[in-house]
Design a protein around this motif. Sequence first.
Motif, PDB file in Angstrom:
ATOM      1  N   VAL A  63      24.480  47.301  24.218  1.00  0.00           N
ATOM      2  CA  VAL A  63      23.390  46.345  23.996  1.00  0.00           C
ATOM      3  C   VAL A  63      22.347  46.968  23.056  1.00  0.00           C
ATOM      4  O   VAL A  63      21.879  48.081  23.297  1.00  0.00           O
ATOM      5  CB  VAL A  63      22.728  45.945  25.332  1.00  0.00           C
ATOM      6  N   ASP A  64      22.001  46.252  22.007  1.00  0.00           N
ATOM      7  CA  ASP A  64      21.016  46.739  21.041  1.00  0.00           C
ATOM      8  C   ASP A  64      19.628  46.754  21.691  1.00  0.00           C
ATOM      9  O   ASP A  64      19.110  45.697  22.071  1.00  0.00           O
ATOM     10  CB  ASP A  64      21.006  45.824  19.813  1.00  0.00           C
ATOM     11  N   GLY A  87      13.590  44.893  23.190  1.00  0.00           N
ATOM     12  CA  GLY A  87      12.224  45.158  22.749  1.00  0.00           C
ATOM     13  C   GLY A  87      11.562  43.902  22.191  1.00  0.00           C
ATOM     14  O   GLY A  87      10.380  43.639  22.445  1.00  0.00           O
ATOM     15  N   ALA A  88      12.327  43.095  21.447  1.00  0.00           N
ATOM     16  CA  ALA A  88      11.764  41.863  20.883  1.00  0.00           C
ATOM     17  C   ALA A  88      11.367  40.892  21.988  1.00  0.00           C
ATOM     18  O   ALA A  88      10.321  40.245  21.919  1.00  0.00           O
ATOM     19  CB  ALA A  88      12.799  41.219  19.960  1.00  0.00           C
ATOM     20  N   LEU A 106      21.924  40.567  30.793  1.00  0.00           N
ATOM     21  CA  LEU A 106      23.062  40.172  31.633  1.00  0.00           C
ATOM     22  C   LEU A 106      24.127  39.383  30.868  1.00  0.00           C
ATOM     23  O   LEU A 106      25.322  39.673  31.015  1.00  0.00           O
ATOM     24  CB  LEU A 106      22.559  39.382  32.844  1.00  0.00           C
ATOM     25  N   PRO A 107      23.753  38.386  30.027  1.00  0.00           N
ATOM     26  CA  PRO A 107      24.809  37.700  29.256  1.00  0.00           C
ATOM     27  C   PRO A 107      25.566  38.636  28.321  1.00  0.00           C
ATOM     28  O   PRO A 107      26.769  38.455  28.111  1.00  0.00           O
ATOM     29  CB  PRO A 107      24.021  36.640  28.464  1.00  0.00           C
ATOM     30  N   LEU A 108      24.880  39.658  27.793  1.00  0.00           N
ATOM     31  CA  LEU A 108      25.549  40.562  26.856  1.00  0.00           C
ATOM     32  C   LEU A 108      26.513  41.516  27.569  1.00  0.00           C
ATOM     33  O   LEU A 108      27.532  41.922  26.999  1.00  0.00           O
ATOM     34  CB  LEU A 108      24.494  41.374  26.076  1.00  0.00           C
ATOM     35  N   ILE A 109      26.193  41.902  28.797  1.00  0.00           N
ATOM     36  CA  ILE A 109      27.067  42.842  29.508  1.00  0.00           C
ATOM     37  C   ILE A 109      28.055  42.121  30.424  1.00  0.00           C
ATOM     38  O   ILE A 109      28.841  42.774  31.116  1.00  0.00           O
ATOM     39  CB  ILE A 109      26.243  43.852  30.342  1.00  0.00           C
TER      40      ILE A 109
END
Length: 553
Positions: free
Chosen positions: A452-453, A458-459, A476-479
């Motif tokens: 995950v970036d 941070g944004a 959570l959606p990214l992982i």
Amino acid sequence: MGTVGDTVPDRGVRALLRRFVGVDDDEVSVPLVLLSGAIAAAVLSPLLWLLLRASEVPAGEALSLLRGSTDVFANSIALVAVVTTASIVLGVPLAVLTVQTDLPFRRFWTVVVALPLVVPSYVGAFAYVSAFGPDGALADALAPLGIGIPEVYGLGGTALVLTLFVYPYVFLTTRAALLSFDETQLEAARTLNVGYPEAFRRVILPQVLPAVTAGALLVALYALSDFGTPSIMQYDVFTRTIYVELNSFGDGRANATLLSLQLLTVTAVVVALESRIGGDADSGYGTPASSTAMVSLGRLRWVAMLLPALVSVFTLALPVGILTMWFLRAEALTYDVGGRAFETGFALNSVYVAALAAVATIAVALPVAYYSGRSRSRFAWLTERATYLGYAMPGVVLALALVFFSSTQLTELFGPGVSRAVYQSLPLLVFAYVVRFLPQAVGATRSSVLGVDPSLIGAARVLGTPPRQVFRRVTLPLIAPGVLAGAALVFLTTMKELDTTLILHPTGFTTLVTYIWRVQEGGYYGRAALPALVLVLISGLSMIPLLVQRRDT
């Protein structure tokens, strides 16, 4: 009022502590650190209970048992050595054939030679005894032709069956390393007139060695911890002896405790040896994946196809064929073992408890994986490493520790009522699965967290979104793919787990594996055929999420 000199040491200690646990890192909070630490302590607790029980055994009895267990020790070491060596001999060539050569139907053979991983080794052992044992189906068929079958029991049979069903660990890890191999290095070797065998030894092998040893470690740990296959093959190793002692009277439990500590010591030595041999885990990686055929086999490509074909015959066709034959016989549908025939509820119980274990394990793995993925502190590394203890601990040893905890420790602390409520209960069984298979969920989830970036998070924080909402709506959606892969792995291994289930399952809660074991012990092979086929089918279906993800990537 204190002086400046009095406050400096406090600040220093506090700063060291904050750096040790990593609370100054982004996205790491004190509750997350405390929760991860509590999970690590819970995972380590079975080892503590085992040591407490062992400390109660008199030193004289302990020394006497150690001297009397040399045969079991030698048998276990021999089995691990033979199975690990044979798995490397089988798994590495198959990986090379399916990655670096122009073998016909490479994708098909890649899937087929990996599939034995969904077949529990004790089901394979059951099928091989049914085929080649005394009065076995194939042994009887070959006898009129003058073809004798070697003894299927003992070290030879146990090592053969285990190798056939665990070599995919070496195959898969080696294949992954070969896919990441920089093929320009092989081309450079060719310009120096170095043939492929020499280039493989001098260029490729050193770079894939960490992957080979990682797979070999998994094979060695499996061979050391497996209970079902040595029991069916009548070969005395640590796990079989511990199980017998646990179910005996007198000093049985004390003997089982000491044997468990010996087994844990051997396990620790195996892990230490792998860490010394494995070398740099990063070597051989870092390049884009490539499945381009580097070696042309010419006409031998069709001959080379015999290797994966023969392997699939002995690992898939033969066990499934034997089980189907037993199922189709009238005996399989008429015998009523112990007054209870096979019921579909047994399969539902297996799916139910495996689903509970998968959900519970993911719930426990998320904080540990997120903490270790977002913090480079020493404590984050320790909590993540602690979860691996349960995986290295053989199932029979873990179950033994939980038996002591529920039957002895709880009785002493809270009375027999609490002990009876916990001993052989479903929550205790699920807890054992969580401890045993937690690293599978932590590893898959942590890899996703690392991907995950941080700038995305941070944004979201800059826009004023609270941390919990950032985790729920962004992280959570990214992982999710990694979480799903971890859950599928836990579900798959829980479905197949034998020794932990046998010892800790609640009374009257029959699953596929407990039913298979009961009828197998009674010699009713026909009755074991249907649940074994159902188990293999459900285990195979649970691999679909993993295969779909692999195709997507």
